[in-house]
Design a protein around this motif. Sequence first.
Motif, PDB file in Angstrom:
ATOM      1  N   PRO A  40      -9.511 -42.823 -74.868  1.00  0.00           N
ATOM      2  CA  PRO A  40      -8.222 -42.714 -74.421  1.00  0.00           C
ATOM      3  C   PRO A  40      -7.276 -42.340 -75.278  1.00  0.00           C
ATOM      4  CG  PRO A  40      -9.424 -45.059 -73.763  1.00  0.00           C
ATOM      5  CD  PRO A  40     -10.428 -44.219 -74.891  1.00  0.00           C
ATOM      6  N   GLY A  41      -6.539 -41.357 -74.982  1.00  0.00           N
ATOM      7  CA  GLY A  41      -5.427 -40.784 -75.607  1.00  0.00           C
ATOM      8  C   GLY A  41      -5.969 -39.776 -76.773  1.00  0.00           C
ATOM      9  N   LYS A  42      -7.159 -39.270 -76.833  1.00  0.00           N
ATOM     10  CA  LYS A  42      -7.458 -38.532 -77.908  1.00  0.00           C
ATOM     11  C   LYS A  42      -8.219 -37.326 -77.206  1.00  0.00           C
ATOM     12  CE  LYS A  42      -8.566 -42.236 -81.322  1.00  0.00           C
ATOM     13  NZ  LYS A  42      -9.390 -42.695 -82.258  1.00  0.00           N
ATOM     14  N   GLU A  43      -8.668 -36.385 -78.275  1.00  0.00           N
ATOM     15  CA  GLU A  43      -9.178 -34.964 -77.688  1.00  0.00           C
ATOM     16  C   GLU A  43     -10.882 -35.282 -77.345  1.00  0.00           C
ATOM     17  OE1 GLU A  43      -5.714 -32.984 -77.909  1.00  0.00           O
ATOM     18  OE2 GLU A  43      -7.803 -31.803 -77.561  1.00  0.00           O
ATOM     19  N   ARG A  44     -11.269 -34.401 -76.631  1.00  0.00           N
ATOM     20  CA  ARG A  44     -12.630 -34.570 -76.102  1.00  0.00           C
ATOM     21  C   ARG A  44     -13.506 -33.850 -77.533  1.00  0.00           C
ATOM     22  NH1 ARG A  44     -14.740 -32.209 -70.460  1.00  0.00           N
ATOM     23  NH2 ARG A  44     -13.009 -33.953 -70.217  1.00  0.00           N
ATOM     24  N   ASP A  45     -14.303 -34.806 -78.162  1.00  0.00           N
ATOM     25  CA  ASP A  45     -14.797 -34.344 -79.349  1.00  0.00           C
ATOM     26  C   ASP A  45     -16.479 -34.112 -79.157  1.00  0.00           C
ATOM     27  OD1 ASP A  45     -12.530 -36.539 -81.385  1.00  0.00           O
ATOM     28  OD2 ASP A  45     -12.560 -34.546 -80.946  1.00  0.00           O
ATOM     29  N   PHE A  46     -17.017 -33.308 -79.988  1.00  0.00           N
ATOM     30  CA  PHE A  46     -18.255 -33.028 -80.066  1.00  0.00           C
ATOM     31  C   PHE A  46     -18.890 -34.139 -80.638  1.00  0.00           C
ATOM     32  CE2 PHE A  46     -22.207 -31.052 -80.690  1.00  0.00           C
ATOM     33  CZ  PHE A  46     -22.675 -31.281 -81.993  1.00  0.00           C
ATOM     34  N   VAL A  47     -20.290 -34.523 -79.805  1.00  0.00           N
ATOM     35  CA  VAL A  47     -21.272 -35.764 -80.482  1.00  0.00           C
ATOM     36  C   VAL A  47     -22.506 -35.251 -81.123  1.00  0.00           C
ATOM     37  CG1 VAL A  47     -22.465 -37.775 -79.855  1.00  0.00           C
ATOM     38  CG2 VAL A  47     -20.164 -37.379 -78.722  1.00  0.00           C
ATOM     39  N   ALA A  48     -23.192 -34.462 -80.061  1.00  0.00           N
ATOM     40  CA  ALA A  48     -24.296 -33.806 -80.250  1.00  0.00           C
ATOM     41  C   ALA A  48     -24.700 -32.621 -79.416  1.00  0.00           C
ATOM     42  CB  ALA A  48     -25.315 -35.000 -80.093  1.00  0.00           C
ATOM     43  N   ALA A  49     -25.890 -31.724 -79.868  1.00  0.00           N
ATOM     44  CA  ALA A  49     -26.271 -30.666 -79.266  1.00  0.00           C
ATOM     45  C   ALA A  49     -27.540 -30.423 -79.678  1.00  0.00           C
ATOM     46  CB  ALA A  49     -25.177 -29.519 -79.385  1.00  0.00           C
ATOM     47  N   ILE A  50     -28.312 -29.569 -78.552  1.00  0.00           N
ATOM     48  CA  ILE A  50     -29.486 -29.194 -78.815  1.00  0.00           C
ATOM     49  C   ILE A  50     -29.983 -27.929 -78.337  1.00  0.00           C
ATOM     50  CG2 ILE A  50     -30.407 -30.190 -76.700  1.00  0.00           C
ATOM     51  CD1 ILE A  50     -32.846 -31.576 -77.898  1.00  0.00           C
ATOM     52  N   SER A  51     -30.666 -27.158 -79.052  1.00  0.00           N
ATOM     53  CA  SER A  51     -31.155 -25.778 -78.572  1.00  0.00           C
ATOM     54  C   SER A  51     -31.917 -25.632 -77.435  1.00  0.00           C
ATOM     55  CB  SER A  51     -31.826 -24.997 -79.942  1.00  0.00           C
ATOM     56  OG  SER A  51     -33.102 -25.598 -79.898  1.00  0.00           O
ATOM     57  N   ARG A  52     -32.057 -24.539 -76.882  1.00  0.00           N
ATOM     58  CA  ARG A  52     -32.701 -24.144 -75.486  1.00  0.00           C
ATOM     59  C   ARG A  52     -34.074 -24.726 -75.466  1.00  0.00           C
ATOM     60  NH1 ARG A  52     -29.211 -20.385 -77.190  1.00  0.00           N
ATOM     61  NH2 ARG A  52     -27.925 -19.175 -75.522  1.00  0.00           N
ATOM     62  N   ARG A  53     -34.753 -24.640 -76.517  1.00  0.00           N
ATOM     63  CA  ARG A  53     -36.188 -25.033 -76.378  1.00  0.00           C
ATOM     64  C   ARG A  53     -36.380 -26.490 -77.121  1.00  0.00           C
ATOM     65  NH1 ARG A  53     -39.932 -20.125 -78.225  1.00  0.00           N
ATOM     66  NH2 ARG A  53     -39.222 -18.589 -76.615  1.00  0.00           N
ATOM     67  N   GLY A  54     -35.271 -27.355 -77.202  1.00  0.00           N
ATOM     68  CA  GLY A  54     -35.291 -28.675 -77.825  1.00  0.00           C
ATOM     69  C   GLY A  54     -35.187 -28.743 -79.302  1.00  0.00           C
ATOM     70  N   GLY A  55     -35.120 -27.737 -80.113  1.00  0.00           N
ATOM     71  CA  GLY A  55     -35.139 -27.827 -81.590  1.00  0.00           C
ATOM     72  C   GLY A  55     -33.762 -27.930 -82.070  1.00  0.00           C
ATOM     73  N   SER A  56     -33.680 -27.801 -83.468  1.00  0.00           N
ATOM     74  CA  SER A  56     -32.262 -27.841 -84.005  1.00  0.00           C
ATOM     75  C   SER A  56     -31.298 -28.845 -83.516  1.00  0.00           C
ATOM     76  CB  SER A  56     -31.943 -26.553 -83.961  1.00  0.00           C
ATOM     77  OG  SER A  56     -32.735 -25.414 -84.542  1.00  0.00           O
ATOM     78  N   PRO A  57     -31.565 -30.051 -83.397  1.00  0.00           N
ATOM     79  CA  PRO A  57     -30.479 -31.092 -82.907  1.00  0.00           C
ATOM     80  C   PRO A  57     -29.447 -30.991 -83.792  1.00  0.00           C
ATOM     81  CG  PRO A  57     -32.341 -32.270 -83.690  1.00  0.00           C
ATOM     82  CD  PRO A  57     -32.798 -30.656 -83.677  1.00  0.00           C
ATOM     83  N   ASP A  58     -28.167 -31.232 -83.649  1.00  0.00           N
ATOM     84  CA  ASP A  58     -26.948 -31.384 -84.584  1.00  0.00           C
ATOM     85  C   ASP A  58     -26.246 -32.300 -83.965  1.00  0.00           C
ATOM     86  OD1 ASP A  58     -23.990 -28.929 -84.861  1.00  0.00           O
ATOM     87  OD2 ASP A  58     -25.020 -30.436 -86.242  1.00  0.00           O
ATOM     88  N   TYR A  59     -25.424 -33.104 -85.033  1.00  0.00           N
ATOM     89  CA  TYR A  59     -24.928 -34.442 -84.543  1.00  0.00           C
ATOM     90  C   TYR A  59     -23.558 -34.401 -85.625  1.00  0.00           C
ATOM     91  CZ  TYR A  59     -29.419 -35.870 -83.110  1.00  0.00           C
ATOM     92  OH  TYR A  59     -30.624 -36.048 -82.348  1.00  0.00           O
ATOM     93  N   GLU A  60     -22.676 -35.014 -84.723  1.00  0.00           N
ATOM     94  CA  GLU A  60     -21.288 -35.175 -85.615  1.00  0.00           C
ATOM     95  C   GLU A  60     -21.619 -36.304 -86.538  1.00  0.00           C
ATOM     96  OE1 GLU A  60     -17.884 -37.802 -86.394  1.00  0.00           O
ATOM     97  OE2 GLU A  60     -19.295 -38.347 -84.969  1.00  0.00           O
ATOM     98  N   ASP A  61     -21.134 -36.359 -87.541  1.00  0.00           N
ATOM     99  CA  ASP A  61     -21.319 -37.283 -88.790  1.00  0.00           C
ATOM    100  C   ASP A  61     -21.429 -38.735 -88.370  1.00  0.00           C
ATOM    101  OD1 ASP A  61     -19.918 -35.370 -91.378  1.00  0.00           O
ATOM    102  OD2 ASP A  61     -21.780 -35.140 -90.455  1.00  0.00           O
ATOM    103  N   SER A  62     -20.550 -39.207 -87.768  1.00  0.00           N
ATOM    104  CA  SER A  62     -20.440 -40.543 -87.574  1.00  0.00           C
ATOM    105  C   SER A  62     -21.622 -41.172 -86.620  1.00  0.00           C
ATOM    106  CB  SER A  62     -19.078 -40.897 -86.707  1.00  0.00           C
ATOM    107  OG  SER A  62     -18.956 -40.543 -85.341  1.00  0.00           O
ATOM    108  N   VAL A  63     -22.354 -40.361 -86.033  1.00  0.00           N
ATOM    109  CA  VAL A  63     -23.408 -40.847 -85.107  1.00  0.00           C
ATOM    110  C   VAL A  63     -25.037 -40.399 -85.593  1.00  0.00           C
ATOM    111  CG1 VAL A  63     -21.882 -40.604 -82.832  1.00  0.00           C
ATOM    112  CG2 VAL A  63     -23.601 -38.592 -83.498  1.00  0.00           C
ATOM    113  N   LYS A  64     -24.934 -39.797 -86.796  1.00  0.00           N
ATOM    114  CA  LYS A  64     -26.157 -39.554 -87.310  1.00  0.00           C
ATOM    115  C   LYS A  64     -26.986 -40.674 -87.798  1.00  0.00           C
ATOM    116  CE  LYS A  64     -25.053 -34.891 -89.307  1.00  0.00           C
ATOM    117  NZ  LYS A  64     -24.682 -34.132 -90.547  1.00  0.00           N
ATOM    118  N   GLY A  65     -28.140 -40.743 -87.302  1.00  0.00           N
ATOM    119  CA  GLY A  65     -28.753 -41.763 -87.511  1.00  0.00           C
ATOM    120  C   GLY A  65     -29.071 -42.822 -86.580  1.00  0.00           C
TER     121      GLY A  65
END
Length: 121
Positions: A40-65
């Motif tokens: 609420p009251g904040k921007e829409r922020d990146f959390v995680a993403a995954i490539s087309r074939r399912g490799g190379s997941p990427d995470y925002e620092d606060s959710v890593k692990g």
Amino acid sequence: VQLQASGGGLVQAGGSLRLSCAASGRSFSSYVMGWFRQAPGKERDFVAAISRRGGSPDYEDSVKGRFTISRDNAKNTVYLQMNSLKPEDTAVYYCAAGTRGFRRRQGYDYWGQGTLVTVSS
């Protein structure tokens, strides 16, 4: 592409939720899939993403692990497993499909309607 997110809810701190995002259409595997969140009251922020074939997941620092993104191209679905949830994870979570980037909102062309995650302390 139409995206339908589900799996949100109310959970206590330390608990887990699994979000799902089902995609319509036949080109799901052509897209990078991402999860974003908006508190609420904040921007829409990146959390995680995954490539087309399912490799190379990427995470925002606060959710890593704690969070894990995965996809099943046979089921046209992307998932976000969220463990060790914290009150600061409370937000509406959106899935997105795109071809032009991982972390940038502008890299995504299609968005789901969002699912609310509330973490109580």
